[in-house]
Design an enzyme around this catalytic site. Structure first.
Site, PDB file in Angstrom:
ATOM      1  N   SER B 187       0.861  -1.189   0.000  1.00  0.00           N
ATOM      2  CA  SER B 187       0.000   0.000   0.000  1.00  0.00           C
ATOM      3  C   SER B 187       0.896   1.237   0.000  1.00  0.00           C
ATOM      4  O   SER B 187       2.108   1.128   0.208  1.00  0.00           O
ATOM      5  CB  SER B 187      -0.899   0.032   1.245  1.00  0.00           C
ATOM      6  OG  SER B 187      -0.121   0.370   2.389  1.00  0.00           O
ATOM      7  N   TYR B 189       0.929   3.482   2.280  1.00  0.00           N
ATOM      8  CA  TYR B 189       1.502   3.544   3.628  1.00  0.00           C
ATOM      9  C   TYR B 189       2.762   2.676   3.737  1.00  0.00           C
ATOM     10  O   TYR B 189       3.809   3.139   4.187  1.00  0.00           O
ATOM     11  CB  TYR B 189       0.467   3.093   4.676  1.00  0.00           C
ATOM     12  CG  TYR B 189       1.106   2.532   5.909  1.00  0.00           C
ATOM     13  CD1 TYR B 189       1.728   3.376   6.823  1.00  0.00           C
ATOM     14  CD2 TYR B 189       1.144   1.163   6.154  1.00  0.00           C
ATOM     15  CE1 TYR B 189       2.369   2.867   7.947  1.00  0.00           C
ATOM     16  CE2 TYR B 189       1.771   0.646   7.265  1.00  0.00           C
ATOM     17  CZ  TYR B 189       2.382   1.499   8.157  1.00  0.00           C
ATOM     18  OH  TYR B 189       3.019   1.004   9.252  1.00  0.00           O
ATOM     19  N   HIS B 190       2.651   1.413   3.324  1.00  0.00           N
ATOM     20  CA  HIS B 190       3.810   0.525   3.435  1.00  0.00           C
ATOM     21  C   HIS B 190       4.960   1.035   2.567  1.00  0.00           C
ATOM     22  O   HIS B 190       6.133   0.927   2.937  1.00  0.00           O
ATOM     23  CB  HIS B 190       3.442  -0.899   3.003  1.00  0.00           C
ATOM     24  CG  HIS B 190       2.492  -1.585   3.938  1.00  0.00           C
ATOM     25  ND1 HIS B 190       1.136  -1.657   3.708  1.00  0.00           N
ATOM     26  CD2 HIS B 190       2.691  -2.228   5.126  1.00  0.00           C
ATOM     27  CE1 HIS B 190       0.557  -2.327   4.692  1.00  0.00           C
ATOM     28  NE2 HIS B 190       1.470  -2.684   5.580  1.00  0.00           N
ATOM     29  N   LYS B 193       7.261   3.444   4.209  1.00  0.00           N
ATOM     30  CA  LYS B 193       8.217   2.841   5.152  1.00  0.00           C
ATOM     31  C   LYS B 193       9.396   2.216   4.422  1.00  0.00           C
ATOM     32  O   LYS B 193      10.496   2.105   4.982  1.00  0.00           O
ATOM     33  CB  LYS B 193       7.512   1.810   6.023  1.00  0.00           C
ATOM     34  CG  LYS B 193       6.378   2.404   6.888  1.00  0.00           C
ATOM     35  CD  LYS B 193       6.795   2.698   8.310  1.00  0.00           C
ATOM     36  CE  LYS B 193       5.712   3.440   9.075  1.00  0.00           C
ATOM     37  NZ  LYS B 193       5.737   3.235  10.511  1.00  0.00           N
TER      38      LYS B 193
END
Lengths: 396, 396
Positions: B187, B189-190, B193
């Site tokens: 995603s 979000y991932h 990171k």
């Protein structure tokens, strides 16, 4: 083809815009003039007398009959305007040059690091999000950098983006995989391009965007056939310690009787490409997009590699200039080899402009011709990578 | 130890702040209250009645005698204030939770994608630039995610950050190398990171910052010994389709007589950790920083893996709840195995809270106790990864 050129006012963006327009593609330049504004900040400018965008585009129309459109907006900030332009104009391709592109500038201070990260990452992500939101099948060609690979390898030529590896599984079997080449960026600027790669991999996987990432070497030279059509179309030539690229700096230094400043031993080996080949590579990339649903197409956009001290010697031989070894403001290996695959562009028909063929022309047609515009105080590279490094100032 | 907790008002940040304060460390929470503000946007809230920061800190002081300091600022935006706080307070360590942490929220729209990218990347980079500019030797502990690895492997257990590989050189020799594990985020979000990892690698290399990146599994549970000292100290419990984590959602769904919503086949295997173990892992990471000049220390912060449909069955057995297979709003493999190394934290003394031991307690002490606060309309996961996916809504 209808093409948007993000960053079309810059050193690579402007000649690319002219080249594509000359091929009868419908070109729209999108630029916030950040590069000219940074000239104001640095109190440094192009050696060549570049003209305002209005003059450039009027001259181009009068000289060739081709119209280039222009929208002034900040791709990293004005998302909604970018989206509506895409929705209204439905370009076939977008060429993305809209990033802060100088490693030394990205290392000048915390503020410059933060600007480079904020601008480059949000610009790239905004383009991807806007293409996805539009639902249109647009090919994105992005200018990456050879610097994503770092400048050392385990003994193999640097591949074009993807590295074949073997992994040993828990039950002792060897498995072959192909992975995105592990990155080793040498500055905040280069780091943002390694992060761009992860944006591209994600959007190619999740949203099936067609993306080409062009890992370019250090660009040298100034003119292309199109920028030479009229003085008003002339391209930038940067020589200052932040934005000047190494070979153009040597040429300019020779022209103004300044010693050729080698950072450290000069044992660093780098990849190079002439600006004439840059614009041709972009054309070739646009004519050969990846299939929808494929992984990102990565091409190494460079034509030859040289050790920095060899380049300095070559320029010194041609011009009679002196060489000065100065402190290296960068935090990098003092010596490295570099061997690079660039078969993809050669297979597509690229005919490289070699250093031997182009150097002398560049010295006389550009560096000497505009030497009177030079501000010698702007030559030394003063941005240091950490507090341990020192500026590259010759003791004259 | 003097410790800054960035994002110390959130689900993991708050119990971590209490845990470290209880160990007599001097804790300063830095938070812009973004998580509470997103509650306002989503018109959803914690199942548990969390208190304002002022009440939380007053109660903590009265209950334990420990003072926690609090500064409201946006780490992604207020760089200079962050820098002056670091310069004035000279913390020994900074724990960085200050990122948007929900995958579904990051996929809701272009605006949510852009916020997640802009917030997470600028927050992380600001912290790194500020530590570097301060010149202080501060250990940064960052909350990463198991999702950087992706959820499939070539047949080996997922290592802690670095993967041993073999490369074949141009003259046919095999060379062993250890690389940052190739990422495969699921995603936006991932993805942020995975980009954080490149920030860390660069600042560890160029500026010799000490950095620990903790790749955490899906957190479940609510209480820690410290949050249970007083009702005013209670931790968040999210159950909505954007912020609720899968196991806590099942527990809450069982408590309010809503079917347990399995996305797709439920064949997805994920890594888990109890919130009690999260706070203990942060403590262990702070007590064991990497040496200055070393590469980033990466630890897998998880204790067990489970297939989603097995978790649903387990909760159904305990509670008698029904199970509903709904559409999967995510663009992901329907089935995957997952085997993970987590030796580093076990070697440091972590004693995992197992699912078997903690589940029943969580159902009765939290989900049932606060069931009356539930808004069932907020349960379905509605953010779809692309236009091809559909929301996960049960046909009741």
């Amino acid at each position: 083809m209808k093409v948007f050129i993000l960053g079309g006012d810059g050193f690579c963006g402007w000649p690319t815009s002219l080249h594509l327009s000359n091929l009868a593609h419908e070109v729209t330049i999108i630029d916030n003039l950040s590069r000219r504004n940074i000239d104001n900040e640095l109190e440094a400018g192009s050696l060549t007398p570049i003209k305002p965008m209005g003059t450039r585009l009027k001259t181009w129309r009068e000289t060739t009959g081709h119209t280039i459109h222009y929208e002034r907006l900040d791709v990293a900030k004005n998302y909604h305007r970018l989206l509506t332009l895409i929705q209204d104009e439905k370009p076939d391709a977008i060429v993305h040059f809209a990033e802060q592109r100088a490693a030394p500038y990205s290392m000048k201070s915390s503020a410059h690091k933060r600007y480079t990260v904020d601008n480059n990452l949000n610009a790239t992500h905004n383009v991807l999000a806007a293409i996805t939101e539009s639902g249109l099948d647009i090919h994105l060609a992005h200018l990456g950098t050879m610097g994503v690979y770092g400048y050392g390898t385990a003994g193999m030529k640097i591949p074009e983006g993807y590295l074949p590896i073997e992994i040993t599984t828990d039950d002792g079997q060897r498995v072959r995989q192909e992975i995105l080449y592990p990155t080793n960026p040498g500055s905040i600027y280069h780091m943002t391009k390694t992060q761009d790669q992860l944006f591209f991999a994600y959007y190619a996987k999740n949203d099936h965007l067609r993306i080409s990432d062009l890992h370019q070497g250090i660009v040298w030279g100034t003119h292309t056939p199109e920028t030479q059509l009229d003085d008003n179309l002339i391209n930038r030539f940067d020589y200052d310690g932040d934005y000047g690229t190494v070979l153009n700096r040597f040429l300019m230094q020779a022209a103004v009787n300044y010693p050729l400043t080698i950072h450290g031993t000069g044992g660093q080996t780098r990849a190079f490409i002439h600006i004439r080949d840059t614009v041709r590579c972009i054309q070739l990339a646009l004519e050969n997009p990846p299939e929808r649903g494929n992984r990102v197409q990565i091409l190494n956009q460079m034509t030859e590699t040289h050790r920095i001290r060899d380049l300095a010697k070559l320029v010194a031989q041609i011009t009679g200039a002196e060489i000065a070894h100065v402190d290296n403001p960068r935090n990098e290996d003092s010596e490295n080899d570099l061997h690079v695959h660039n078969d993809l562009f050669l297979d597509l028909g690229l005919e490289p402009t070699t250093l031997q063929a182009g150097l002398l022309e560049e010295v006389t047609h550009t560096a000497k011709k505009y030497a009177h515009n030079a501000d010698k105080t702007k030559i030394p590279a003063t941005a240091t990578w950490t507090k341990r490094q020192k500026p590259g100032v010759p003791t004259v």
